[in-house]
Design a protein around this motif. Structure first.
Motif, short mmCIF file in Angstrom:
data_model
loop_
_atom_site.label_atom_id
_atom_site.label_comp_id
_atom_site.label_asym_id
_atom_site.label_seq_id
_atom_site.Cartn_x
_atom_site.Cartn_y
_atom_site.Cartn_z
N LYS A 17 -4.47 6.92 -1.22
CA LYS A 17 -3.80 5.63 -1.17
C LYS A 17 -4.02 4.84 -2.47
O LYS A 17 -4.98 5.04 -3.18
CB LYS A 17 -4.28 4.81 0.03
N ALA A 18 -3.09 3.96 -2.72
CA ALA A 18 -3.18 3.04 -3.85
C ALA A 18 -2.49 1.75 -3.45
O ALA A 18 -1.68 1.72 -2.52
CB ALA A 18 -2.53 3.63 -5.10
N TYR B 250 -2.97 0.02 -14.94
CA TYR B 250 -3.75 0.69 -13.91
C TYR B 250 -5.13 0.03 -13.86
O TYR B 250 -5.79 -0.14 -14.89
CB TYR B 250 -3.87 2.18 -14.21
N ASN C 150 -12.98 0.73 -3.46
CA ASN C 150 -11.82 1.54 -3.08
C ASN C 150 -10.56 0.87 -3.60
O ASN C 150 -10.63 -0.12 -4.33
CB ASN C 150 -11.76 1.77 -1.56
N TYR C 151 -9.42 1.39 -3.21
CA TYR C 151 -8.14 0.93 -3.75
C TYR C 151 -7.82 -0.52 -3.40
O TYR C 151 -6.97 -1.15 -4.04
CB TYR C 151 -7.01 1.85 -3.29
N THR D 186 0.86 -1.19 0.00
CA THR D 186 0.00 0.00 0.00
C THR D 186 0.89 1.23 0.00
O THR D 186 1.83 1.33 0.80
CB THR D 186 -0.90 0.01 1.25
N SER E 67 -3.56 -0.04 -8.37
CA SER E 67 -4.99 0.10 -8.09
C SER E 67 -5.21 1.33 -7.22
O SER E 67 -5.04 1.29 -6.00
CB SER E 67 -5.50 -1.16 -7.38
N PRO E 68 -5.58 2.46 -7.84
CA PRO E 68 -5.75 3.70 -7.07
C PRO E 68 -7.13 3.81 -6.44
O PRO E 68 -8.07 3.12 -6.83
CB PRO E 68 -5.56 4.78 -8.14
N ASP E 69 -7.25 4.72 -5.51
CA ASP E 69 -8.55 4.99 -4.90
C ASP E 69 -9.28 6.07 -5.72
O ASP E 69 -8.73 7.14 -5.97
CB ASP E 69 -8.38 5.46 -3.46
N HIS F 199 -11.34 0.67 -9.76
CA HIS F 199 -12.45 -0.01 -9.08
C HIS F 199 -13.79 0.58 -9.50
O HIS F 199 -13.87 1.65 -10.13
CB HIS F 199 -12.28 0.05 -7.56
#
Length: 271
Positions: free
Chosen positions: A39-40, A58, A66-67, A26, A90-92, A61
């Protein structure tokens, strides 16, 4: 009761599986556009080598996610990162941002964050191919819309794009998924809704400018919109891969679809 030999073999297989899986971490990034930390989750190949440059995919979601969603719901990504020697990010997306830069909500600038700020941060932090030829983006539902939306608008950043069960036309859903919080009401801002629907953004495309894969379950409530997008791309002579499978708007469909998307991206990264 298991024999000692069987126990040793089982432990060996377990250790082998763990040894050749990607590594998950994370990370905390910063968005200057929104003046906040975001966060990602990043998955790197097990044998990540700082002397080698890796392509990046990338993963966006869906609504209310979320991430953590992709790594949690599709744990096979750890093995796939190792198999394909790719980095997954995987970004938020703030659970309902739709990855827009909102005109009415300045604290929601997720187009700028993902397509510009996050990409720059990832390229500075990891050994990546720092070019569109080494970047792909895909996502599910809201994230499927977001991936196409961002790639269509930022073809200098992403060379390949996918969508799984993407909400490619948001205009039929004026009261759903808090979209009006970011675009205003459909009644008052119909033009804005239409301009931000992926199905109306195909004029940004030229043949082979983007490598494009779209998939959707035949029982999905977004299926008809995806078929319309497919037909429109065919009419415009925009090459793309269109996959349909049985199933609805579910993780069973998306866990299966991601395998085909990554295979498609791998072919792009290794022409």
């Amino acid at each position: 009761m298991r024999s000692i030999r069987e126990v040793i073999l089982a432990l060996f297989l377990l250790i082998s599986t763990l040894t050749y899986a990607g590594k998950l971490e994370t990370v905390t990034t910063h968005s200057a556009a929104m003046n906040k930390d975001i966060k990602a989750m990043v998955i790197t190949p097990d044998a990540y080598d700082t002397s080698k440059e890796y392509p990046v995919v990338y993963l966006l979601h869906g609504h209310s996610g979320n991430y953590t969603e992709w790594p949690k719901r599709a744990p096979q990504l750890l093995e796939l990162a190792d198999t394909y020697q790719m980095i997954f990010v995987s970004p938020d997306g703030n659970y309902n941002s739709w990855y827009f830069d909102s005109e009415i909500k300045p604290e929601s600038q997720y187009e700028t964050y993902v397509a510009e700020e996050l990409v720059v941060w990832i390229d500075k932090t990891y050994n990546t191919i720092k070019d569109r030829t080494g970047r792909a983006i895909t996502g599910l539902s809201m994230g499927g819309h977001g991936a196409l939306y961002l790639a269509f608008k930022h073809q200098d950043v992403f060379g390949a794009v996918g969508s799984m069960s993407g909400g490619v036309d948001i205009t039929p859903f004026p009261n759903n998924w808090e979209i009006s919080e970011y675009l205003g009401t459909y009644a008052a801002h119909q033009e804005r809704w239409e301009a931000n629907s992926v199905i109306n953004m195909t004029s940004l495309l030229t043949p082979n400018a983007l490598q494009l894969i779209i998939s959707c379950g035949t029982a999905d409530f977004f299926y008809d919109a995806n078929v319309k997008l497919h037909n429109k791309l065919e009419y415009m002579n925009i090459p793309h891969r269109f996959l349909t499978t049985p199933g609805g708007h579910t993780w069973d469909v998306w866990r299966d679809a991601i395998k085909y998307h990554l295979l498609f991206f791998d072919a792009y990264f290794k022409p």
